[in-house]
Write an enzyme that holds these catalytic residues in place. Structure first.
Site, PDB file in Angstrom:
ATOM      1  N   ASP A 106      50.938  32.205  31.901  1.00 32.70           N
ATOM      2  CA  ASP A 106      50.946  30.973  31.111  1.00 32.70           C
ATOM      3  C   ASP A 106      51.337  29.783  31.996  1.00 32.70           C
ATOM      4  O   ASP A 106      52.008  29.957  33.005  1.00 32.70           O
ATOM      5  CB  ASP A 106      51.978  31.138  29.980  1.00 32.70           C
TER       6      ASP A 106
ATOM      7  N   GLU B 204      46.807  32.528  19.465  1.00 33.61           N
ATOM      8  CA  GLU B 204      48.132  32.571  20.088  1.00 33.61           C
ATOM      9  C   GLU B 204      49.182  32.339  19.003  1.00 33.61           C
ATOM     10  O   GLU B 204      49.079  31.380  18.232  1.00 33.61           O
ATOM     11  CB  GLU B 204      48.277  31.504  21.183  1.00 33.61           C
TER      12      GLU B 204
ATOM     13  N   GLU C 119      51.852  36.697  26.919  1.00 33.60           N
ATOM     14  CA  GLU C 119      51.830  35.501  27.765  1.00 33.60           C
ATOM     15  C   GLU C 119      53.174  35.347  28.461  1.00 33.60           C
ATOM     16  O   GLU C 119      54.218  35.313  27.813  1.00 33.60           O
ATOM     17  CB  GLU C 119      51.504  34.260  26.920  1.00 33.60           C
TER      18      GLU C 119
ATOM     19  N   GLU D 294      44.113  25.422  28.450  1.00 37.36           N
ATOM     20  CA  GLU D 294      44.812  25.004  27.228  1.00 37.36           C
ATOM     21  C   GLU D 294      45.005  23.502  27.226  1.00 37.36           C
ATOM     22  O   GLU D 294      45.003  22.872  28.265  1.00 37.36           O
ATOM     23  CB  GLU D 294      46.135  25.752  27.050  1.00 37.36           C
TER      24      GLU D 294
HETATM   25  P1  C2E Z   1      52.875  27.338  25.291  1.00 35.25           P
HETATM   26  O1  C2E Z   1      52.978  28.823  25.317  1.00 35.25           O
HETATM   27  O2  C2E Z   1      52.292  26.672  26.487  1.00 35.25           O
HETATM   28  O3  C2E Z   1      52.065  26.995  23.972  1.00 35.25           O
HETATM   29  C1  C2E Z   1      51.126  25.960  23.873  1.00 35.25           C
HETATM   30  C2  C2E Z   1      51.766  24.710  23.319  1.00 35.25           C
HETATM   31  O4  C2E Z   1      50.848  23.629  23.405  1.00 35.25           O
HETATM   32  C3  C2E Z   1      52.094  24.838  21.836  1.00 35.25           C
HETATM   33  O5  C2E Z   1      53.227  24.028  21.602  1.00 35.25           O
HETATM   34  C4  C2E Z   1      50.882  24.207  21.181  1.00 35.25           C
HETATM   35  O6  C2E Z   1      51.126  23.734  19.874  1.00 35.25           O
HETATM   36  C5  C2E Z   1      50.591  23.082  22.140  1.00 35.25           C
HETATM   37  N1  C2E Z   1      49.201  22.669  22.154  1.00 35.25           N
HETATM   38  C6  C2E Z   1      48.112  23.407  21.869  1.00 35.25           C
HETATM   39  N2  C2E Z   1      46.992  22.675  22.019  1.00 35.25           N
HETATM   40  C7  C2E Z   1      47.382  21.451  22.414  1.00 35.25           C
HETATM   41  C8  C2E Z   1      46.668  20.237  22.742  1.00 35.25           C
HETATM   42  O7  C2E Z   1      45.445  20.158  22.686  1.00 35.25           O
HETATM   43  N3  C2E Z   1      47.416  19.172  23.107  1.00 35.25           N
HETATM   44  C9  C2E Z   1      48.764  19.244  23.176  1.00 35.25           C
HETATM   45  N4  C2E Z   1      49.426  18.142  23.546  1.00 35.25           N
HETATM   46  N5  C2E Z   1      49.468  20.351  22.887  1.00 35.25           N
HETATM   47  C10 C2E Z   1      48.774  21.443  22.513  1.00 35.25           C
HETATM   48  P2  C2E Z   1      54.421  24.540  20.740  1.00 35.25           P
HETATM   49  O8  C2E Z   1      53.936  25.337  19.592  1.00 35.25           O
HETATM   50  O9  C2E Z   1      55.272  23.350  20.482  1.00 35.25           O
HETATM   51  O10 C2E Z   1      55.175  25.544  21.715  1.00 35.25           O
HETATM   52  C11 C2E Z   1      55.803  25.082  22.869  1.00 35.25           C
HETATM   53  C12 C2E Z   1      56.242  26.222  23.741  1.00 35.25           C
HETATM   54  O11 C2E Z   1      57.263  26.990  23.128  1.00 35.25           O
HETATM   55  C13 C2E Z   1      55.124  27.212  24.020  1.00 35.25           C
HETATM   56  O12 C2E Z   1      54.312  26.687  25.038  1.00 35.25           O
HETATM   57  C14 C2E Z   1      55.908  28.431  24.442  1.00 35.25           C
HETATM   58  O13 C2E Z   1      56.318  28.328  25.779  1.00 35.25           O
HETATM   59  C15 C2E Z   1      57.133  28.326  23.567  1.00 35.25           C
HETATM   60  N6  C2E Z   1      57.002  29.228  22.426  1.00 35.25           N
HETATM   61  C16 C2E Z   1      56.428  29.013  21.216  1.00 35.25           C
HETATM   62  N7  C2E Z   1      56.546  30.101  20.417  1.00 35.25           N
HETATM   63  C17 C2E Z   1      57.218  31.028  21.129  1.00 35.25           C
HETATM   64  C18 C2E Z   1      57.680  32.368  20.866  1.00 35.25           C
HETATM   65  O14 C2E Z   1      57.476  32.966  19.778  1.00 35.25           O
HETATM   66  N8  C2E Z   1      58.358  33.009  21.864  1.00 35.25           N
HETATM   67  C19 C2E Z   1      58.571  32.417  23.080  1.00 35.25           C
HETATM   68  N9  C2E Z   1      59.244  33.103  24.006  1.00 35.25           N
HETATM   69  N10 C2E Z   1      58.164  31.168  23.360  1.00 35.25           N
HETATM   70  C20 C2E Z   1      57.486  30.483  22.406  1.00 35.25           C
HETATM   71 CA    CA Z   2      51.007  27.181  28.049  1.00 37.27          CA
HETATM   72 CA    CA Z   3      51.644  30.376  25.648  1.00 32.93          CA
END
Ligand code: C2E
Ligand code: CA
Ligand code: CA
Length: 412
Positions: free
Chosen positions: A314, A194, A284, A371
């Site tokens: 998602d 991802e 997603e 996830e």
């Molecule tokens: P998401 O799509 O639900 O992505 C998963 C988030 O959970 C990611 O946070 C990831 O680092 C985190 N995560 C993964 N495994 C674990 C785990 O075992 N425990 C915990 N506590 N967290 C975990 P991240 O990278 O901070 O991203 C947060 C949100 O920001 C994402 O949630 C997504 O909604 C958004 N996002 C990130 N990149 C993009 C992007 O390029 N475009 C868009 N539109 N949204 C994005």
């Molecule tokens: Ca998610």
């Molecule tokens: Ca996601």
């Protein structure tokens, strides 16, 4: 307030000359109802009131403070050499208090209605004078909208300049992508990644995507962000796939992109340019995005599905789930929200819910993805429940391409 260039230059020079002598503050003073007053009693009365206000401001402030008239109903005050942020607030409050007793305007007593906004420089602040003025302006705007008499340029207003910087970051390549592995639970092999956006800002440090994605959406930057992320992901993923042709990739789509036309063409175009088969890409989309405009969203995604692109729902279970949309929604994967998965090891209720969600996914011919898998015990529960794919810190954190390659080569 729109300050003329010459006056702005003068103000900026004054601010710049104060930088060396410690913390300073900018106070914007707005007079309510000055237009109504001029309409009622004539322009002279309006002018007389402004002069009286200016005189009182000068009277109540310290000799070193500077006052400028920056608009038909506004003044800007520079408070140099503040001993602390508190002194800035004291000065702003003093201004408000001093105007509670009436002024004499054309022999009439008048109590002007003031709104005051304060922006403070902070230690090591690299903000330009213009930035400081704009911070005060947005604080004032906020105060006027919320009917407050005093506003501080705080976090909420800092958002506005973060938005500005985000706009620049998109152009200046301050954003980057990390990839987090998705593991097939049966074979325990990574089958997909991802893509997650990262922003390391020179001015603000690391800003989490949860914050800057929301900011981008508020600022109407979702289309730019989407365009950037599709291109940035493809640029990194295309060479990865040449070495590892079985590796799929998922991109998050903001809920706001569905109201814009052209998202289908953008995605199909990017896949064609980079020579990536549609089935290698998963989009997603959150439940909330789907619920915002189910028809538009599902029509767009159906067209993309028809080309072979995969679609994941998602954060399932987090928004307000409506089962009606699931029936018509062209998704291939259901991603169970981490809030249910992470506590599974010690929470029976969470396990029961996850089991039901896996059932829903399978009944609708979707793969179930969990996830937020943070420990081995959770992974075992998921395996026993028949969940298909897992993602989480236990299986790999989001990482840069070199680290990912190392990991994938090791898996053979
Ligand atoms: P998401 O799509 O639900 O992505 C998963 C988030 O959970 C990611 O946070 C990831 O680092 C985190 N995560 C993964 N495994 C674990 C785990 O075992 N425990 C915990 N506590 N967290 C975990 P991240 O990278 O901070 O991203 C947060 C949100 O920001 C994402 O949630 C997504 O909604 C958004 N996002 C990130 N990149 C993009 C992007 O390029 N475009 C868009 N539109 N949204 C994005
Ligand atoms: Ca998610
Ligand atoms: Ca996601």
């Amino acid at each position: 307030m729109l300050i003329g260039t010459q006056l702005l230059g003068e103000i900026e020079a004054s601010i710049a000359s104060q930088r060396e002598s410690g913390q300073f503050g900018l106070v914007l003073v707005h007079l309510r109802g000055i237009r109504q007053l001029a309409a009622l009693l004539g322009f002279e009365a309006g002018d007389a009131l402004l002069r009286a206000v200016e005189m009182r401001l000068v009277e109540v402030l310290r000799p070193m403070d500077q006052v400028w008239r920056t608009g038909p109903d506004e003044f800007l005050i520079l408070l140099p050499q503040l001993l602390s942020a508190n002194h800035g607030q004291l000065a702003a409050r003093k201004v408000l208090r001093e105007f509670e007793s009436p002024l004499t305007v054309q022999d009439r007593p008048m109590v002007p209605l003031l709104t005051v906004a304060l922006a403070l420089s902070s230690d090591g602040d690299s903000a330009s004078p213009q930035h400081m003025i704009r911070r005060a302006m947005s604080a004032l705007e906020h105060a006027l909208l919320t009917n407050n008499r005093l506003a501080l340029a705080n976090e909420a207003h800092a958002d506005l300049w973060l938005q500005d910087d985000l706009r620049d970051a998109l152009v200046n390549n301050e954003l980057s992508i990390q990839f987090q592995p998705l593991v097939d639970i049966r074979s325990r092999r990574v089958i997909s990644v991802e893509a997650l956006a990262r922003w390391r800002s020179q001015r603000h440090g690391v800003i989490p995507p949860s914050r800057f994605i929301a900011l981008a959406e508020q600022a109407g930057l979702a289309p730019e962000l989407t365009r950037w992320s599709i291109n940035a992901v493809m640029r990194e993923y295309a060479p990865l796939r040449r070495e590892l042709p079985w590796l799929r990739c998922a991109i998050n789509l903001s809920s706001k992109v569905f109201s814009q036309s052209g998202i289908e063409d953008q995605i199909s175009g990017a896949l064609a340019i980079w020579g990536i088969p549609p089935a290698a890409l998963t989009l997603e989309v959150t439940e909330t995005a789907v619920m915002d405009d189910p028809e538009l969203c599902s029509a767009t995604l159906r067209h993309l599905r028809d080309t072979g692109v995969r679609v994941a729902i998602d954060d399932f279970g987090q928004g307000y789930s409506s089962f009606t949309y699931l029936k018509h929604f062209p998704a291939t994967e259901l991603k169970i929200d981490q809030s249910f998965v992470t506590p599974m090891a010690h929470d029976l209720r969470a396990r029961q819910l996850v089991r039901s969600m896996i059932g829903i996914a399978h009944h609708l011919d979707m793969e179930a993805v969990a996830e937020g898998v943070e420990d081995a015990c959770t992974l075992e529960y998921l395996a026993e429940m028949g969940c298909d794919i897992a993602q989480g810190y236990h299986l790999g954190r989001p990482m840069d391409v070199p680290e990912l390659l190392e990991r994938l080569r090791a898996q053979g």
